[in-house]
Write a protein that holds these residues in place. Sequence first.
Motif, PDB file in Angstrom:
ATOM      1  N   LEU A 423      73.517  69.522  25.272  1.00 50.53           N
ATOM      2  CA  LEU A 423      73.616  68.080  25.066  1.00 50.53           C
ATOM      3  C   LEU A 423      72.814  67.313  26.119  1.00 50.53           C
ATOM      4  O   LEU A 423      72.139  66.320  25.801  1.00 50.53           O
ATOM      5  CB  LEU A 423      75.079  67.642  25.090  1.00 50.53           C
ATOM      6  N   THR A 424      72.870  67.762  27.361  1.00 47.40           N
ATOM      7  CA  THR A 424      72.096  67.115  28.423  1.00 47.40           C
ATOM      8  C   THR A 424      70.605  67.152  28.101  1.00 47.40           C
ATOM      9  O   THR A 424      69.902  66.139  28.188  1.00 47.40           O
ATOM     10  CB  THR A 424      72.337  67.811  29.779  1.00 47.40           C
ATOM     11  N   VAL A 427      69.859  65.136  24.451  1.00 44.41           N
ATOM     12  CA  VAL A 427      70.162  63.710  24.341  1.00 44.41           C
ATOM     13  C   VAL A 427      69.144  62.854  25.102  1.00 44.41           C
ATOM     14  O   VAL A 427      68.809  61.747  24.681  1.00 44.41           O
ATOM     15  CB  VAL A 427      71.597  63.414  24.817  1.00 44.41           C
ATOM     16  N   THR A 431      67.413  60.017  22.816  1.00 44.03           N
ATOM     17  CA  THR A 431      67.865  58.630  22.991  1.00 44.03           C
ATOM     18  C   THR A 431      66.950  57.858  23.946  1.00 44.03           C
ATOM     19  O   THR A 431      67.189  56.698  24.240  1.00 44.03           O
ATOM     20  CB  THR A 431      69.301  58.563  23.546  1.00 44.03           C
ATOM     21  N   ASN A 436      71.639  58.570  29.535  1.00 41.60           N
ATOM     22  CA  ASN A 436      72.420  58.986  28.362  1.00 41.60           C
ATOM     23  C   ASN A 436      72.596  60.499  28.324  1.00 41.60           C
ATOM     24  O   ASN A 436      73.677  61.008  28.007  1.00 41.60           O
ATOM     25  CB  ASN A 436      71.741  58.517  27.074  1.00 41.60           C
ATOM     26  N   ALA A 440      76.143  62.434  28.569  1.00 40.48           N
ATOM     27  CA  ALA A 440      76.608  63.352  27.524  1.00 40.48           C
ATOM     28  C   ALA A 440      76.967  64.706  28.133  1.00 40.48           C
ATOM     29  O   ALA A 440      77.963  65.332  27.753  1.00 40.48           O
ATOM     30  CB  ALA A 440      75.525  63.516  26.451  1.00 40.48           C
ATOM     31  N   SER A 444      80.922  66.011  28.240  1.00 40.24           N
ATOM     32  CA  SER A 444      81.191  67.243  27.487  1.00 40.24           C
ATOM     33  C   SER A 444      81.602  68.382  28.422  1.00 40.24           C
ATOM     34  O   SER A 444      82.443  69.209  28.069  1.00 40.24           O
ATOM     35  CB  SER A 444      79.958  67.647  26.672  1.00 40.24           C
ATOM     36  N   PHE A 473      79.251  54.324  27.816  1.00 34.31           N
ATOM     37  CA  PHE A 473      78.899  54.493  26.411  1.00 34.31           C
ATOM     38  C   PHE A 473      79.615  53.478  25.512  1.00 34.31           C
ATOM     39  O   PHE A 473      79.127  53.141  24.434  1.00 34.31           O
ATOM     40  CB  PHE A 473      79.232  55.916  25.948  1.00 34.31           C
TER      41      PHE A 473
END
Length: 485
Positions: A423-424, A427, A431, A436, A440, A444, A473
């Motif tokens: 995710l790091t 994202v 994005t 962000n 994330a 997580s 967020f």
Amino acid sequence: MSTAPSPTTSETEPANALDRFFEISKRGSTLGTEIRGGLVTFVTMAYIVILNPIILSGSADVDGNSLDFSAVGAATALTAGIMTILFGVITRLPFGFAAGLGINAFVAFSVVGQVTWPEAMALVMINGVVIVLLAVTGLRKMIFDAVPFQLKIAITVGIGLFIAFIGFVNSGFVTATGSASPPVGLGVGGSVATVPTVLFIVTLIVTGILVARKVKGGLLIGLVSGTVLAVIVEAIWHLGAAAEGNAGGWGLTVPSLSGAPFSLPDLSLVGAVDFGFDLSKVSLVAIVMIVFTLVFSNFFDAMGTMTGLAKEADLADEKGDFPRIKSALVVEGVGAIVGGGTSSSSSTVFIESGAGIGEGARTGFANVITGAMFLLAMFLTPLTSIVPTEIAAAALVIVGAMMMAQIKYIDLTDFSVLLPVFLTVTVMPLTYSIANGIGAGFVSWVLVQALSGKAKRISPLLWVVAVGFVLFFARGPIEALFGVA
């Protein structure tokens, strides 16, 4: 990938006071390598002198006033020069400074819809003061230390992909389709259809070959060669700037020099700030949320960028710490104060510094070279703008590839590690925000580790930061809840 020469007994013996101060030989570098690295960093960062004015001068504030393009350009170059040199001298690290992308867009497209430009820059300065206080008290370093090693490496890899994505977009190799699916595509209508994009590909391949063959100055040679080729092409075909009806033109800068190369800088925006907020136009809650967003973006964008750059320069230890880290965090906060004070937006560490590091820069002397070039750029804006973004973009993709190699240090067999890392990394580019991606990953990590029976791995500070990112967020609904316009 490190291109700096390996330290030897003779190389690690300081040759003079300059060498001792910047630890050039100690880090296995040479004066020539630092100069080349500083020049490469400047070349890849120079676009900010054009792009920042485009972003900041393109929006009117709540009173309908706009910033002057040339004044923003001069202030951007001045701030970048001062902060880059200051950071290099104090920290001895090769991390260039300039107006932070993302933060400047947030200021231009969100903040000035609620306040005036002088008030917006005052808020940027307040954000900088908060950052400095967090750094001086050691809280920023404590939060930094609380970040797991795997996430620090993931931040490096994510920034690499982010850099590469910026390069692909700036070159026109990847474009928005205007459709819901797919949102992006290759070139124009699925094809590489413009000369500038072709020159990006040529520069990318040539530079890649030079770097692969370990040619000294490979990145700089590639950038200069690509720029010369672009100037020749423009002189022959007169492509002009990309605009409506001219999709095949150059993106931000046209590689041609028209008029005098010298111009006196307009520094009228220096000191144009206003702390007397009109609470009849903007609520106190809105001001607090703006500062909160600025701090979070500034805090974690810079932390992630410095972690990635230090790792790429082989200056970080196994925990991700690097030399003079506290000083680096303090000076980064000062960059926000100075950037707000010059109306050029928050000045922060630039991920494009990875290009100079890839060229071999390992010390703050490279910053002195980069900063001096920015100060010179105040007077030579026409020459600064001669490097087209399509050519600079090739270096960004090369550096992105180098930084991606760090993924080998993470054991991805544990899914409770794999998911936050994934995710790091993803994202960030998807994005268009380093903050962000970090958010994330942090949120997580805390949730997955805690709920899979590994809560002991989580630092108490990481819980606090994760909660902070949840608020970050959810800032839109929070603002709506409090009636913020």
